[in-house]
Structures are given as C-alpha cells and as structure tokens.
Design a protein around this motif. Structure first.
Motif, PDB file in Angstrom:
ATOM      1  N   ARG A   1      35.555 142.208 -52.442  1.00  0.00           N
ATOM      2  CA  ARG A   1      36.939 141.937 -51.849  1.00  0.00           C
ATOM      3  C   ARG A   1      37.656 143.040 -50.859  1.00  0.00           C
ATOM      4  N   LYS A   2      38.822 143.063 -51.151  1.00  0.00           N
ATOM      5  CA  LYS A   2      39.660 143.955 -50.535  1.00  0.00           C
ATOM      6  C   LYS A   2      39.331 145.581 -50.552  1.00  0.00           C
ATOM      7  N   ALA A   3      38.604 145.940 -51.665  1.00  0.00           N
ATOM      8  CA  ALA A   3      37.975 147.291 -51.938  1.00  0.00           C
ATOM      9  C   ALA A   3      36.961 147.649 -50.818  1.00  0.00           C
ATOM     10  N   VAL A   4      36.191 146.616 -50.368  1.00  0.00           N
ATOM     11  CA  VAL A   4      35.113 146.695 -49.318  1.00  0.00           C
ATOM     12  C   VAL A   4      36.009 147.290 -47.992  1.00  0.00           C
ATOM     13  N   ASP A   5      37.093 146.653 -47.672  1.00  0.00           N
ATOM     14  CA  ASP A   5      37.659 146.827 -46.531  1.00  0.00           C
ATOM     15  C   ASP A   5      38.461 148.450 -46.356  1.00  0.00           C
ATOM     16  N   ALA A   6      38.347 148.885 -47.793  1.00  0.00           N
ATOM     17  CA  ALA A   6      39.062 150.239 -47.761  1.00  0.00           C
ATOM     18  C   ALA A   6      37.771 151.271 -47.659  1.00  0.00           C
ATOM     19  N   LEU A   7      36.703 151.084 -47.571  1.00  0.00           N
ATOM     20  CA  LEU A   7      35.703 151.958 -47.555  1.00  0.00           C
ATOM     21  C   LEU A   7      35.496 152.549 -46.241  1.00  0.00           C
ATOM     22  N   GLU A   8      35.283 153.850 -46.135  1.00  0.00           N
ATOM     23  CA  GLU A   8      34.896 154.665 -44.859  1.00  0.00           C
ATOM     24  C   GLU A   8      33.652 154.685 -44.335  1.00  0.00           C
ATOM     25  N   PHE A   9      33.219 153.867 -43.269  1.00  0.00           N
ATOM     26  CA  PHE A   9      31.895 154.297 -42.840  1.00  0.00           C
ATOM     27  C   PHE A   9      31.789 154.975 -41.527  1.00  0.00           C
ATOM     28  N   GLY A  10      32.748 155.847 -41.132  1.00  0.00           N
ATOM     29  CA  GLY A  10      32.826 156.249 -39.758  1.00  0.00           C
ATOM     30  C   GLY A  10      31.679 157.332 -39.575  1.00  0.00           C
ATOM     31  N   ASP A  11      31.373 157.951 -40.629  1.00  0.00           N
ATOM     32  CA  ASP A  11      30.289 159.136 -40.504  1.00  0.00           C
ATOM     33  C   ASP A  11      28.958 158.648 -40.544  1.00  0.00           C
ATOM     34  N   PHE A  12      28.663 157.284 -40.822  1.00  0.00           N
ATOM     35  CA  PHE A  12      27.182 156.461 -40.721  1.00  0.00           C
ATOM     36  C   PHE A  12      26.889 156.129 -39.311  1.00  0.00           C
ATOM     37  N   GLY A  13      25.668 156.273 -39.385  1.00  0.00           N
ATOM     38  CA  GLY A  13      24.956 155.542 -38.038  1.00  0.00           C
ATOM     39  C   GLY A  13      24.493 154.404 -38.156  1.00  0.00           C
ATOM     40  N   PRO A  14      24.091 153.474 -37.251  1.00  0.00           N
ATOM     41  CA  PRO A  14      23.334 152.195 -37.296  1.00  0.00           C
ATOM     42  C   PRO A  14      21.953 152.514 -37.940  1.00  0.00           C
ATOM     43  N   VAL A  15      21.661 151.184 -38.695  1.00  0.00           N
ATOM     44  CA  VAL A  15      20.346 151.160 -39.253  1.00  0.00           C
ATOM     45  C   VAL A  15      19.568 149.741 -38.649  1.00  0.00           C
ATOM     46  N   LEU A  16      18.340 150.164 -38.045  1.00  0.00           N
ATOM     47  CA  LEU A  16      17.686 148.905 -37.683  1.00  0.00           C
ATOM     48  C   LEU A  16      17.560 147.947 -38.806  1.00  0.00           C
ATOM     49  N   GLU A  17      17.421 146.680 -38.543  1.00  0.00           N
ATOM     50  CA  GLU A  17      17.470 145.780 -39.714  1.00  0.00           C
ATOM     51  C   GLU A  17      16.416 144.621 -38.865  1.00  0.00           C
ATOM     52  N   ALA A  18      16.112 143.867 -39.863  1.00  0.00           N
ATOM     53  CA  ALA A  18      15.238 142.572 -39.904  1.00  0.00           C
ATOM     54  C   ALA A  18      16.350 141.609 -39.376  1.00  0.00           C
ATOM     55  N   GLN A  19      16.035 140.449 -38.483  1.00  0.00           N
ATOM     56  CA  GLN A  19      17.093 139.533 -38.173  1.00  0.00           C
ATOM     57  C   GLN A  19      17.316 138.531 -39.151  1.00  0.00           C
ATOM     58  N   GLY A  20      18.762 138.544 -39.516  1.00  0.00           N
ATOM     59  CA  GLY A  20      19.268 137.444 -40.614  1.00  0.00           C
ATOM     60  C   GLY A  20      19.335 136.150 -39.921  1.00  0.00           C
ATOM     61  N   VAL A  21      19.482 135.149 -40.652  1.00  0.00           N
ATOM     62  CA  VAL A  21      19.893 133.862 -39.940  1.00  0.00           C
ATOM     63  C   VAL A  21      21.207 133.862 -39.437  1.00  0.00           C
ATOM     64  N   THR A  22      22.235 134.663 -39.859  1.00  0.00           N
ATOM     65  CA  THR A  22      23.418 134.424 -39.492  1.00  0.00           C
ATOM     66  C   THR A  22      23.700 135.847 -38.269  1.00  0.00           C
ATOM     67  N   ASP A  23      22.719 136.578 -37.827  1.00  0.00           N
ATOM     68  CA  ASP A  23      23.155 137.262 -37.054  1.00  0.00           C
ATOM     69  C   ASP A  23      23.184 136.731 -35.775  1.00  0.00           C
ATOM     70  N   SER A  24      24.081 137.187 -34.806  1.00  0.00           N
ATOM     71  CA  SER A  24      23.999 136.580 -33.748  1.00  0.00           C
ATOM     72  C   SER A  24      24.397 137.679 -32.651  1.00  0.00           C
TER      73      SER A  24
END
Length: 77
Positions: A54-77
């Motif tokens: 929930r709200k704790a996820v929004d408080a996480l800082e991901f600015g120093d992380f780079g993108p990771v290639l991933e397999a296509q999910g059904v909800t990806d667009s």
C-alpha cells in the motif's frame, strides 16, 4: 475459506491461474517464471524478507535503480 488455485498455461500459451476460473497473468510462460523467480530466490537465500504494501510502496526511492528487461505481461501496454 480456501483460495486453492493452480498455475496453468492456457490454449494460447498464456501463463495464469485456474482451474475454476481461468485468469491469464502473463502473455507466456517466460513471464510466469520471471514473476515467481525473485520470490523463490528470496525465500531460499535471504535471512530476512520484508513485504511492503500500500502506501509504504509509494515512499520507496527507486531513483538510483536502472530499468530491467522483462517478459511481456498481459497488462503491459
């Protein structure tokens, strides 16, 4: 109440859960394995695992992380 389900591969190759109600989660088996692998790895090797929701996820800082290639999910667009 039981929430029993099974991981399944549908007729179109999608990976999802069922069997009572088919719910595709990923476009293929690669996405299904990719989604389960981090949790399995953490359960096997980590001394502590913390689930953040929930709200704790929004408080996480991901600015120093780079993108990771991933397999296509059904909800990806």
């Amino acid at each position: 109440m039981s929430m029993a389900h099974s991981f399944m591969v549908g007729p179109d190759g999608a990976f999802g859960i069922g069997p009572r109600r088919w719910t595709p989660l990923h476009a293929g088996i690669d996405g299904g394995a990719e989604s389960l692998a981090p949790a399995a790895h953490a359960r096997r090797w980590a001394t502590t695992v913390t689930r953040v929701t929930r709200k704790a996820v929004d408080a996480l800082e991901f600015g120093d992380f780079g993108p990771v290639l991933e397999a296509q999910g059904v909800t990806d667009s």
